[in-house]
Design a protein around this motif. Structure first.
Motif, short mmCIF file in Angstrom:
data_model
loop_
_atom_site.label_atom_id
_atom_site.label_comp_id
_atom_site.label_asym_id
_atom_site.label_seq_id
_atom_site.Cartn_x
_atom_site.Cartn_y
_atom_site.Cartn_z
N ARG A 3 0.84 -1.19 0.00
CA ARG A 3 0.00 0.00 0.00
C ARG A 3 0.88 1.24 0.00
O ARG A 3 1.69 1.44 0.89
CB ARG A 3 -0.90 -0.02 1.21
CG ARG A 3 -1.89 1.09 1.20
CD ARG A 3 -2.86 0.87 2.31
NE ARG A 3 -3.60 2.11 2.50
CZ ARG A 3 -4.68 2.20 3.20
NH1 ARG A 3 -5.17 1.15 3.78
NH2 ARG A 3 -5.30 3.34 3.33
N HIS A 118 -10.67 1.72 -6.51
CA HIS A 118 -9.73 2.29 -5.55
C HIS A 118 -8.36 2.64 -6.14
O HIS A 118 -7.68 3.51 -5.61
CB HIS A 118 -9.50 1.30 -4.40
CG HIS A 118 -10.74 0.97 -3.64
ND1 HIS A 118 -11.16 1.71 -2.56
CD2 HIS A 118 -11.66 -0.01 -3.81
CE1 HIS A 118 -12.28 1.20 -2.08
NE2 HIS A 118 -12.61 0.15 -2.83
N ASP A 119 -7.93 1.99 -7.20
CA ASP A 119 -6.53 2.06 -7.62
C ASP A 119 -6.33 2.64 -9.01
O ASP A 119 -7.15 2.41 -9.91
CB ASP A 119 -5.93 0.65 -7.63
CG ASP A 119 -6.04 -0.04 -6.30
OD1 ASP A 119 -5.73 0.60 -5.29
OD2 ASP A 119 -6.43 -1.21 -6.27
N SER A 123 -9.45 4.95 -11.16
CA SER A 123 -10.08 5.29 -9.88
C SER A 123 -11.27 6.20 -10.07
O SER A 123 -11.17 7.24 -10.74
CB SER A 123 -9.09 5.99 -8.95
OG SER A 123 -8.07 5.13 -8.58
N VAL A 147 0.14 0.88 -10.66
CA VAL A 147 -1.11 0.85 -9.91
C VAL A 147 -0.83 1.40 -8.52
O VAL A 147 0.04 0.92 -7.82
CB VAL A 147 -1.67 -0.59 -9.82
CG1 VAL A 147 -2.89 -0.64 -8.93
CG2 VAL A 147 -2.00 -1.09 -11.22
N GLU A 148 -1.56 2.42 -8.14
CA GLU A 148 -1.38 3.04 -6.83
C GLU A 148 -2.74 3.30 -6.21
O GLU A 148 -3.69 3.67 -6.89
CB GLU A 148 -0.63 4.36 -6.99
CG GLU A 148 -0.30 5.02 -5.68
CD GLU A 148 0.57 6.25 -5.87
OE1 GLU A 148 0.61 7.07 -4.94
OE2 GLU A 148 1.19 6.40 -6.93
N ARG A 149 -2.84 3.10 -4.90
CA ARG A 149 -4.10 3.26 -4.18
C ARG A 149 -4.43 4.74 -4.04
O ARG A 149 -3.67 5.50 -3.47
CB ARG A 149 -3.97 2.60 -2.80
CG ARG A 149 -5.17 2.63 -1.92
CD ARG A 149 -6.36 1.80 -2.38
NE ARG A 149 -6.10 0.59 -3.04
CZ ARG A 149 -6.12 -0.62 -2.47
NH1 ARG A 149 -6.39 -0.77 -1.22
NH2 ARG A 149 -5.87 -1.70 -3.19
N VAL A 177 -6.18 -3.95 -9.63
CA VAL A 177 -7.04 -2.82 -9.29
C VAL A 177 -8.21 -3.33 -8.46
O VAL A 177 -8.96 -4.20 -8.90
CB VAL A 177 -7.54 -2.10 -10.57
CG1 VAL A 177 -8.52 -1.01 -10.22
CG2 VAL A 177 -6.37 -1.54 -11.36
#
Length: 189
Positions: A3, A118-119, A123, A147-149, A177
């Motif tokens: 995360r 979320h990702d 998003s 891919v980043e939250r 994702v």
């Protein structure tokens, strides 16, 4: 997936949980008018290349490149300029969305769907009810290749409120994702 920094996290305020996020309406940023204007600029550019003695393939290439550059640059500029803070307040009985000057309140029993991606670039948050339909895209503002939250998971207390109101939760991971989808039982048929 480790995360990383979350752009939007749920925060407990009183008896509710609140999510504050920077969002944009893509239909507003990438409007049909912008696309038509870009196509016209590309067409005029291609015609100018033809009139100035260029060949057909060069004119088509110049027109396509000019139209693509126009729609991309102006679209991303409009997207950056039209971003706004969206606040989602979820309590035991209500879902309240504050979008700029607009405030929409929806009883949880009237909620048909709450969809959160979320990702990464896809998003977004989507809310559907009988009285309102709200879409907010988040990830397009933060384009990159990993891919980043961007939106934290819905807290357990809010999940239980949604489930008590008759919504069922389904989560899925596609290409890393995370998607959370809360749907009313009547909307799943």
């Amino acid at each position: 997936m480790p995360r990383s920094s979350v752009c939007a996290d749920w925060v407990r305020e009183g008896g509710a949980v609140v999510l504050r996020v920077q969002g944009v309406d893509l239909r507003q940023a990438w409007s049909n008018g912008l696309i038509w204007l870009s196509l016209m600029i590309g067409f005029v550019t291609g015609c100018l290349v033809l009139v100035s003695g260029g060949d057909t393939s060069g004119a088509v290439l110049a027109g396509v490149l000019c139209a693509g550059l126009c729609v991309t640059v102006v679209g991303y500029m409009r997207m950056g300029l039209s971003k706004r803070e969206v606040e989602i307040i979820l309590s035991e009985q209500m879902l309240c969305i504050v979008d700029g000057a607009d405030r929409t309140e929806i009883r949880l029993r009237d909620l048909r769907r709450l969809h959160i991606v979320h990702d990464g670039a896809p998003s977004q948050i989507a809310v559907d009810s009988a009285t309102a339909r709200i879409r907010c895209t988040i990830g397009q503002l933060y384009r990159h290749n990993r891919v980043e939250r961007f939106v934290a998971e819905v807290p357990a207390s809010a999940r239980s409120w949604l489930e008590e109101a008759g919504l069922t939760c389904s989560e899925s991971h596609q290409r890393g994702v995370l998607r959370s989808d809360f749907r009313a039982a009547r909307a799943q048929k």
